[in-house]
Write a protein that holds these residues in place. Structure first.
Motif, PDB file in Angstrom:
ATOM      1  N   ASP A  17      54.280  82.458 -16.226  1.00  0.00           N
ATOM      2  CA  ASP A  17      54.674  81.996 -17.557  1.00  0.00           C
ATOM      3  C   ASP A  17      55.509  83.039 -18.292  1.00  0.00           C
ATOM      4  O   ASP A  17      56.437  82.700 -19.027  1.00  0.00           O
ATOM      5  N   PHE A  21      59.383  82.346 -19.445  1.00  0.00           N
ATOM      6  CA  PHE A  21      59.821  82.619 -20.812  1.00  0.00           C
ATOM      7  C   PHE A  21      61.038  83.543 -20.798  1.00  0.00           C
ATOM      8  O   PHE A  21      62.033  83.300 -21.493  1.00  0.00           O
ATOM      9  N   CYS A  25      64.758  82.653 -22.060  1.00  0.00           N
ATOM     10  CA  CYS A  25      65.318  83.502 -23.109  1.00  0.00           C
ATOM     11  C   CYS A  25      66.688  84.048 -22.686  1.00  0.00           C
ATOM     12  O   CYS A  25      67.646  84.001 -23.459  1.00  0.00           O
ATOM     13  N   ILE A  44      58.141  88.345 -25.390  1.00  0.00           N
ATOM     14  CA  ILE A  44      56.928  87.663 -24.922  1.00  0.00           C
ATOM     15  C   ILE A  44      55.717  88.581 -25.033  1.00  0.00           C
ATOM     16  O   ILE A  44      54.608  88.123 -25.333  1.00  0.00           O
ATOM     17  N   ASP A  60      53.935  75.967 -27.655  1.00  0.00           N
ATOM     18  CA  ASP A  60      55.108  75.670 -26.841  1.00  0.00           C
ATOM     19  C   ASP A  60      55.215  74.166 -26.584  1.00  0.00           C
ATOM     20  O   ASP A  60      56.307  73.599 -26.624  1.00  0.00           O
ATOM     21  N   LYS A  93      57.514  84.290 -33.258  1.00  0.00           N
ATOM     22  CA  LYS A  93      58.647  84.477 -32.343  1.00  0.00           C
ATOM     23  C   LYS A  93      59.815  85.161 -33.052  1.00  0.00           C
ATOM     24  O   LYS A  93      60.441  86.070 -32.495  1.00  0.00           O
TER      25      LYS A  93
END
Length: 126
Positions: A17, A21, A25, A44, A60, A93
């Protein structure tokens, strides 16, 4: 020693994961440079410091599913819970990206005040 191990594992995300991510990104940034890899990994890591893995998966899901059509999409789009979860996730974030991307060099997709995302669709109007 056990105290440190359990604390470290509390918000540890599965490697796959984290990689997904980071890859997403980097794709949003349209960059395969080491600096971007490092900044996305930093992002992350900072998210993981504030959200448990289960909270991250839930947030998410709400972000990704908010554009689903029909009644099912309404749950992810319009409920108070959905708005609250998305707002919290985008705040975390955005703070992580601000800390991790030097000189505001954030990924193209960023959150807006209303919980929607701006990005590729905004770039077409430039």
């Amino acid at each position: 020693m056990a105290l440190f191990a359990s604390e470290a594992q509390a918000n540890d995300f599965p490697t796959v994961d984290r990689v997904l991510f980071i890859e997403e990104c980097m794709a949003l940034k349209n960059s395969r440079k080491y600096e971007t890899l490092y900044s996305c990994a930093c992002t992350i890591d900072k998210i993981a410091a504030h959200l448990s893995y289960d909270e991250f998966v839930e947030a998410d899901s709400y972000v990704r599913m908010r554009n689903a059509r029909g009644e099912r999409g309404g749950l992810f789009r319009s409920s108070d819970k959905a708005r609250e979860i998305r707002k919290r996730y985008f705040n975390i974030k955005d703070q992580a990206e601000t800390a991790c991307f030097p000189m505001g060099n954030k990924p193209i997709v960023a959150s807006t005040d209303n919980g929607a995302e701006k990005g590729a669709e905004d770039k077409t109007g430039e």
